[in-house]
Design a protein around this motif. Structure first.
Motif, PDB file in Angstrom:
ATOM      1  N   GLU A 151      -4.976   3.957  -9.399  1.00 24.71           N
ATOM      2  CA  GLU A 151      -6.241   3.304  -9.027  1.00 24.71           C
ATOM      3  C   GLU A 151      -7.004   4.159  -8.007  1.00 24.71           C
ATOM      4  O   GLU A 151      -8.185   4.451  -8.197  1.00 24.71           O
ATOM      5  N   ILE A 152      -6.300   4.574  -6.959  1.00 22.10           N
ATOM      6  CA  ILE A 152      -6.952   5.376  -5.912  1.00 22.10           C
ATOM      7  C   ILE A 152      -7.499   6.669  -6.511  1.00 22.10           C
ATOM      8  O   ILE A 152      -8.639   7.064  -6.251  1.00 22.10           O
ATOM      9  N   GLY A 153      -6.675   7.329  -7.340  1.00 15.50           N
ATOM     10  CA  GLY A 153      -7.111   8.575  -7.957  1.00 15.50           C
ATOM     11  C   GLY A 153      -8.370   8.391  -8.786  1.00 15.50           C
ATOM     12  O   GLY A 153      -9.316   9.175  -8.674  1.00 15.50           O
ATOM     13  N   GLU A 154      -8.379   7.334  -9.590  1.00 18.13           N
ATOM     14  CA  GLU A 154      -9.554   7.100 -10.447  1.00 18.13           C
ATOM     15  C   GLU A 154     -10.793   6.809  -9.625  1.00 18.13           C
ATOM     16  O   GLU A 154     -11.877   7.334  -9.890  1.00 18.13           O
ATOM     17  N   ARG A 155     -10.643   5.979  -8.596  1.00 15.62           N
ATOM     18  CA  ARG A 155     -11.793   5.653  -7.753  1.00 15.62           C
ATOM     19  C   ARG A 155     -12.327   6.905  -7.063  1.00 15.62           C
ATOM     20  O   ARG A 155     -13.533   7.111  -6.983  1.00 15.62           O
ATOM     21  N   LEU A 156     -11.394   7.735  -6.563  1.00  9.27           N
ATOM     22  CA  LEU A 156     -11.826   8.933  -5.826  1.00  9.27           C
ATOM     23  C   LEU A 156     -12.638   9.867  -6.709  1.00  9.27           C
ATOM     24  O   LEU A 156     -13.555  10.523  -6.244  1.00  9.27           O
ATOM     25  N   THR A 185      -0.445   1.894  -6.407  1.00  8.76           N
ATOM     26  CA  THR A 185      -1.879   2.004  -6.190  1.00  8.76           C
ATOM     27  C   THR A 185      -2.397   3.407  -6.481  1.00  8.76           C
ATOM     28  O   THR A 185      -3.587   3.650  -6.407  1.00  8.76           O
ATOM     29  N   THR A 186      -1.468   4.324  -6.814  1.00  3.94           N
ATOM     30  CA  THR A 186      -1.845   5.732  -6.913  1.00  3.94           C
ATOM     31  C   THR A 186      -2.903   5.985  -7.981  1.00  3.94           C
ATOM     32  O   THR A 186      -3.915   6.631  -7.706  1.00  3.94           O
ATOM     33  N   PHE A 234       0.875   4.147  -1.596  1.00  2.00           N
ATOM     34  CA  PHE A 234       0.280   5.485  -1.474  1.00  2.00           C
ATOM     35  C   PHE A 234      -0.086   5.782  -0.023  1.00  2.00           C
ATOM     36  O   PHE A 234       0.183   6.862   0.495  1.00  2.00           O
ATOM     37  N   LEU A 235      -0.664   4.772   0.619  1.00  3.95           N
ATOM     38  CA  LEU A 235      -1.060   4.931   2.016  1.00  3.95           C
ATOM     39  C   LEU A 235       0.161   5.214   2.891  1.00  3.95           C
ATOM     40  O   LEU A 235       0.123   6.069   3.786  1.00  3.95           O
ATOM     41  N   ALA A 278       0.864  -1.177   0.000  1.00  2.00           N
ATOM     42  CA  ALA A 278       0.000   0.000   0.000  1.00  2.00           C
ATOM     43  C   ALA A 278       0.905   1.232   0.000  1.00  2.00           C
ATOM     44  O   ALA A 278       1.025   1.940   0.998  1.00  2.00           O
TER      45      ALA A 278
END
Lengths: 171, 369
Positions: A130-135, A127-128, A53-54, A51
């Motif tokens: 992916e997280i950006g797109e989901r957000l 994961t960056t 980005f986290l 993880a």
């Protein structure tokens, strides 16, 4: 033991060890500085769980923001001389009972819970994105609400700081 | 680079350690050159000669300084907090050095090609800030304490415009990866972000395609202003003149490291110089093409010597980094120090609103183009 295992034990020991210092240190300053290593250890554990980005967000928010604010708070509230803020022990018996119950509950929960354990980590490289797109798609509304909440909080803080300034001028 | 090391040493711990330690060797060498540069450039600007006795024109003066620092008595003030006092230099240097893990020194050497690149560099920078605070508090000296407080307040404030300036480049490229940002600027000096970014489609290192055309010239004034903003914030973040209020000699002796001597002082000094190089190299990566040469190719690729290309790329990056460090030194001996209120005015009323404005305009342009 592979490198990953060695790193896991290193970060786990760092996290737990420094967390113990945070808890048992009588000096608030020592506790605050030990918190740095707790945050770093937790960030390391996040990296081992892929993880990334986290992990970096953890360092950015907790070390770069909260810890520095905490240190500023401690240093500005005490005199700049060597007057040390210490924490003392009060209410020994009730505290022991409450903490005992809490510990018992936690141990019970941890031992009884069915953990969703995976044999190996899914193969993710970063994961960056992916997280950006989901957000900005699935979780757009919570994201925007969080943004507005933070903006309101900042403006509120600025208002409070201002109003004390005005009363000073009036007085 | 990693495969070369593996072929020489085999896959073992030693390979990893050497691979991780390469930037350290570079940072140590660079610090020696930068220290000499600082004394010599200041001397020439003031019509002096500077150090002349150690070696021809005094060029091995920094080595003599290192020897002196190694032999110096290591003083720990009796009223200080011994443990934190000894820990602080290491935490500070760790914070500076950790950031080099994500810096691509050439197309073949990067410690960790993180997708998080810029974000990581900013995050680990804050570890060093805690180190400064540790030093200031544990010295138990009012000058150290005020120096550390000023320094931390300044770094935390100027992190915002610096991050915002880099965010503008990230909005355009759509990636935080520093290697990707450099690859996007390949093909010649006119493709550097300071001149408006790529003018033709490029395929990034991560495989994504970035569409671009000569219409990108509209970004030129925006990115140029962004670069100036980033560089000003970087000066403030590294406590360089005209933002050296935390180390103002006339008020605070020498700021947070007033009580330090010998090797521990040297570590703070190293961390400061490493930070200077870091912000310079980030400026050159984000705006001046990183390891890309201004003519778009390398001599190694032209004459068909494959091993020469990474070496050239490294030299270009080092040259750009050194140039911006030189500008910092130049400014130090040119500009007077700002007052605290001017410093805060600069940050909150000039840099931050303008960087937000540019970010909005760039975001809008990226969307419609």
């Amino acid at each position: 033991m592979s490198y990953t295992d060695a790193f896991f034990y290193f970060f786990a020991a760092l996290t737990v060890g420094s967390a113990l210092v945070v808890t048992f240190s009588r000096s608030v300053i020592y506790a605050a500085f030990a918190l740095l290593f707790t945050f770093l250890g937790v960030a390391g554990l996040y990296v081992l769980l892929q993880a990334d980005f986290l992990a970096v967000a953890q360092i950015m928010v907790y070390v770069g923001g909260i810890l520095i604010l905490l240190l500023f708070g401690v240093m500005l509230t005490t005199r700049v001389t060597n007057a040390e803020i210490t924490t003392g022990t009060v209410q020994g018996l009730p505290a022991t009972v409450v903490v005992g119950i809490l510990l018992g509950t936690l141990i019970l929960l941890v031992s009884r819970a069915t953990w969703n354990v995976q044999e190996s980590l899914p193969d993710v490289t970063g994961t960056t994105t992916e997280i950006g797109e989901r957000l900005l798609t699935t979780f757009l509304l919570p994201f925007e609400i969080a943004g507005i909440l933070l903006l309101v909080a900042i403006m509120g803080a600025a208002m409070i700081a201002r109003s004390t300034d005005k009363t000073k001028e009036a007085a | 680079m990693e495969s070369l090391l593996t072929s020489i040493l085999g896959t073992n711990l030693l390979t990893t350690v050497i691979y991780c330690a390469l930037p350290l060797v570079f940072v140590l060498t660079y610090a020696l050159i930068a220290v000499l540069g600082e004394v010599k450039i200041s001397a020439w600007m003031q019509d002096r000669l500077g150090p002349m006795r150690t070696g021809p024109w005094g060029i091995i003066q920094p080595l003599a300084d290192v020897l002196k620092l190694l032999q110096k008595e290591d003083i720990t003030p009796s009223a200080s907090d011994k443990f934190l006092f000894n820990l602080a230099p290491f935490v500070t240097f760790m914070g500076s050095y950790a950031a080099f893990a994500a810096v691509p020194f050439s197309s073949q050497y990067i410690g960790a090609s993180l997708d998080l690149g810029i974000f990581y560099v900013f995050a680990v920078g804050s570890i060093g800030v805690v180190g400064l605070m540790m030093a200031g508090w544990s010295s138990n000296n009012k000058y150290s304490m005020y120096g550390a407080m000023r320094s931390v307040a300044q770094i935390v404030s100027y992190e915002v415009p610096a991050a915002m300036a880099l965010m503008i480049i990230v909005i355009y490229t759509g990636t935080l990866n520093l290697q990707d940002i450099i690859v996007a600027q390949g093909g010649g000096i006119w493709n550097w972000f300071v001149f408006g970014g790529p003018k033709a489609d490029v395929v990034l290192a991560s495989g994504r395609e970035l569409q671009a055309s000569w219409a990108n010239l509209v970004f030129l004034p925006l990115f140029l202003a962004t670069f100036v903003m980033y560089y000003v914030s970087a000066l403030a973040e590294t406590n360089r003149t005209p933002f050296d209020i935390p180390e103002a000699e006339s008020e605070l002796v020498s700021g947070y490291h007033t009580e330090y001597s010998g090797m521990k002082f040297a570590m703070f000094f190293m961390a400061e110089y490493a930070n200077m190089f870091l912000v310079s190299v980030v400026a050159s990566i984000a705006f001046f093409g990183g390891w890309q040469s201004p003519y778009g190719t390398t001599i190694g690729a032209l004459v068909g010597v494959p091993w020469l290309s990474p070496v050239e790329e490294f030299l270009w990056l080092a040259f750009k980094g050194f140039f911006f460090v030189f500008v910092m030194i130049w400014l130090r001996w040119t500009l007077p120090r700002l007052r605290v209120d001017q410093l805060m005015y600069m940050c909150w009323k000039v840099l931050i609103p303008f960087s937000f404005g540019i970010a909005l305009v760039v975001g809008f342009l990226v969307m419609i183009m």
